[in-house]
Design an enzyme around this catalytic site. Structure first.
Site, short mmCIF file in Angstrom:
data_model
loop_
_atom_site.label_atom_id
_atom_site.label_comp_id
_atom_site.label_asym_id
_atom_site.label_seq_id
_atom_site.Cartn_x
_atom_site.Cartn_y
_atom_site.Cartn_z
N MET A 154 -17.39 -2.95 -85.15
CA MET A 154 -18.01 -4.25 -85.43
C MET A 154 -16.91 -5.22 -85.82
SD MET A 154 -21.10 -5.54 -85.82
CE MET A 154 -21.76 -7.02 -86.55
N GLY A 155 -16.22 -5.75 -84.80
CA GLY A 155 -15.20 -6.76 -85.05
C GLY A 155 -15.65 -8.07 -84.44
N ILE A 157 -15.99 -9.01 -81.23
CA ILE A 157 -16.96 -8.90 -80.13
C ILE A 157 -18.25 -8.26 -80.64
CG2 ILE A 157 -17.39 -7.89 -77.84
CD1 ILE A 157 -14.28 -8.10 -77.40
N ARG A 237 -12.92 0.30 -73.96
CA ARG A 237 -11.89 0.88 -73.09
C ARG A 237 -12.43 2.20 -72.56
NH1 ARG A 237 -9.92 -3.36 -72.55
NH2 ARG A 237 -7.87 -4.11 -73.21
N GLU A 266 -8.83 3.92 -64.67
CA GLU A 266 -9.26 2.60 -64.23
C GLU A 266 -8.27 2.08 -63.19
OE1 GLU A 266 -10.96 0.20 -67.35
OE2 GLU A 266 -10.20 -1.58 -66.33
N HIS A 285 -14.29 -4.22 -64.84
CA HIS A 285 -13.59 -4.83 -65.97
C HIS A 285 -13.73 -6.36 -65.95
CE1 HIS A 285 -10.37 -3.68 -69.09
NE2 HIS A 285 -10.91 -4.84 -69.44
P1 NAP Z 1 -11.55 -6.44 -83.24
O1 NAP Z 1 -12.04 -7.75 -83.74
O2 NAP Z 1 -10.24 -5.93 -83.72
O3 NAP Z 1 -12.69 -5.36 -83.55
C1 NAP Z 1 -12.50 -3.99 -83.38
C2 NAP Z 1 -13.43 -3.27 -84.34
O4 NAP Z 1 -13.30 -1.85 -84.12
C3 NAP Z 1 -13.13 -3.53 -85.81
O5 NAP Z 1 -14.34 -3.82 -86.43
C4 NAP Z 1 -12.60 -2.19 -86.33
O6 NAP Z 1 -13.07 -1.90 -87.62
C5 NAP Z 1 -13.30 -1.22 -85.39
N1 NAP Z 1 -12.65 0.07 -85.37
C6 NAP Z 1 -11.33 0.35 -85.14
N2 NAP Z 1 -11.13 1.67 -85.20
C7 NAP Z 1 -12.33 2.23 -85.47
C8 NAP Z 1 -12.79 3.55 -85.67
N3 NAP Z 1 -11.93 4.58 -85.59
N4 NAP Z 1 -14.09 3.76 -85.93
C9 NAP Z 1 -14.95 2.73 -86.02
N5 NAP Z 1 -14.59 1.44 -85.85
C10 NAP Z 1 -13.29 1.20 -85.58
O7 NAP Z 1 -11.45 -6.43 -81.66
P2 NAP Z 1 -12.33 -7.25 -80.60
O8 NAP Z 1 -11.70 -8.55 -80.32
O9 NAP Z 1 -13.76 -7.21 -81.05
O10 NAP Z 1 -12.11 -6.32 -79.31
C11 NAP Z 1 -12.47 -4.96 -79.34
C12 NAP Z 1 -11.95 -4.24 -78.10
O11 NAP Z 1 -12.72 -4.62 -76.97
C13 NAP Z 1 -10.51 -4.60 -77.67
O12 NAP Z 1 -9.55 -3.84 -78.40
C14 NAP Z 1 -10.49 -4.29 -76.20
O13 NAP Z 1 -10.05 -2.98 -75.97
C15 NAP Z 1 -11.96 -4.42 -75.80
N6 NAP Z 1 -12.18 -5.57 -74.91
C16 NAP Z 1 -12.62 -5.34 -73.64
C17 NAP Z 1 -12.85 -6.42 -72.80
C18 NAP Z 1 -13.34 -6.21 -71.41
O14 NAP Z 1 -13.07 -7.05 -70.55
N7 NAP Z 1 -14.04 -5.15 -71.11
C19 NAP Z 1 -12.64 -7.73 -73.24
C20 NAP Z 1 -12.19 -7.93 -74.53
C21 NAP Z 1 -11.97 -6.83 -75.36
P3 NAP Z 1 -12.12 -1.88 -88.91
O15 NAP Z 1 -11.88 -3.32 -89.22
O16 NAP Z 1 -12.96 -1.20 -89.93
O17 NAP Z 1 -10.87 -1.15 -88.51
#
Ligand code: NAP
Length: 325
Positions: A154-155, A157, A237, A266, A285
């Site tokens: 829960m970040g 996105i 991912r 991928e 993607h």
């Molecule tokens: P973000 O703001 O950093 O959010 C990531 C979340 O994951 C944070 O809440 C973090 O929580 C949590 N997390 C990390 N490790 C964890 C674990 N072991 N167990 C549970 N929660 C965990 O990142 P975002 O901007 O939302 O993006 C997230 C991911 O989406 C990116 O890293 C990327 O790989 C993917 N993405 C994909 C696309 C696509 O085109 N498909 C586009 C954009 C992004 P904590 O704060 O508690 O660590």
């Protein structure tokens, strides 16, 4: 003084390319052919924009000692060896935030399409031309409204996905490492450990970064916990989900369906057995793929590149050049 040498791994919007070319000597990978390992490509470089997910490795850094900055056009940077960059004082930037709403929209496109059989409906009418009488008993899906969604990671996105879920009157569960009581209060969402979240959710939506902790975080044991009527969405991912276990879970009816924007490997192999399943949907993607968002991402990637080349702090930095470890 010679212009800095920059390599860009996929075509970026032309107006941004022109701006970079006005200050740098640019080579851009134009074709749809698979990019050879970047290390074999054109060292030495001063700057690199990665748009796509080819590994950026310590080996590449060592063949390009003049490299000052790696600018990722995207938020996930799991394909870049962050520690190796830090050790060498190479700045690393990405484009967070600007794509959160767009990726959340795509999450909902996948979720709704799967719950309400949009692709099978398309195949029924367009491809198979089978709509010759009104059959009230085909393609029944699952209610989205008033159901329960479990958001894993829960970040930025995940938060945007949760906000959208409230418009569907859904109960929202979430899991992350550090709880967010402020978001619980603001959105009325509930924190849950992963096991319980998987048991209670009708939709499980993955938004964690790919790390040593999250690789294959959804596998055989996790599918066993999920409801047989549940739907998994992975827009994070590919390797966050064990694809052998996913195939088994979909084939054996352990879960009802899955929709993914990312795969392992991928692109997914064209003969991968998952592609034969009717309850599996894959998009190539597309999470951040809108005109407006890709322009913003390209602009941020350029700003990171220019800052890094000029020895300044990256405006959207993961590693700053002065942080040599
Ligand atoms: P973000 O703001 O950093 O959010 C990531 C979340 O994951 C944070 O809440 C973090 O929580 C949590 N997390 C990390 N490790 C964890 C674990 N072991 N167990 C549970 N929660 C965990 O990142 P975002 O901007 O939302 O993006 C997230 C991911 O989406 C990116 O890293 C990327 O790989 C993917 N993405 C994909 C696309 C696509 O085109 N498909 C586009 C954009 C992004 P904590 O704060 O508690 O660590």
């Amino acid at each position: 003084m010679a212009s800095p040498k920059v390599f860009i791994t996929r075509p970026i919007p032309y107006s941004i390319l022109k701006k970079i070319q006005s200050e740098c000597e640019v080579e851009m990978w134009h074709t749809s052919a698979i990019l050879p390992p970047i290390a074999e490509r054109i060292p030495p470089l001063d700057g690199l924009i990665t748009y796509g997910h080819e590994p950026v490795t310590a080996e590449m850094f060592d063949t390009s000692p003049s490299l000052k900055v790696v600018s990722v056009m995207g938020v996930g940077y799991d394909h870049v060896d962050e520690d190796a960059a830090r050790e060498r004082g190479i700045a690393l930037g990405h484009t967070p935030g600007v794509l959160s709403d767009t990726t959340a929209d795509m999450t909902w496109a996948l979720l709704l399409a799967t719950a309400r059989n949009v692709v099978p409906a398309y195949n029924h009418v367009h491809v198979n031309r089978e709509w010759n009488y009104y059959d009230p008993n085909i393609l029944w899906g699952y209610d989205v409204h008033h159901s329960t969604i479990g958001i894993v990671g829960m970040g930025r996105i995940g938060y945007a996905v949760a906000k959208r879920a409230l418009g569907f009157d859904m109960k929202v569960l979430y899991n992350k490492r550090e709880r967010r009581p402020d978001w619980e209060e603001e959105l009325g969402i509930e924190y849950m450990d992963l096991e319980q979240l998987l048991k209670e959710s009708d939709f499980v939506s993955l938004h964690v970064p790919l790390t040593d902790e999250t690789i294959h975080m959804i596998g055989e044991a996790e599918f066993e916990l999920m409801k047989q009527t549940s739907i998994l969405i992975n827009i994070a991912r590919g390797p966050v989900v064990n694809h052998d276990a996913l195939y088994h879970a979909l084939k054996e009816g352990q879960i009802a369906g899955a929709a993914v924007d990312v795969t392992e490997p991928e692109p997914i192999n064209t003969d991968h057995p998952l592609l034969d399943l009717d309850n599996f949907l894959v998009a190539p993607h597309l999470g951040s793929a809108t005109i407006q968002t890709r322009m913003k991402m390209a602009t941020m990637a350029m700003e990171n590149l220019f800052a890094g080349l000029n020895g300044k702090r990256l405006p959207y930095g993961v590693v700053q050049a002065e942080e040599v470890s």
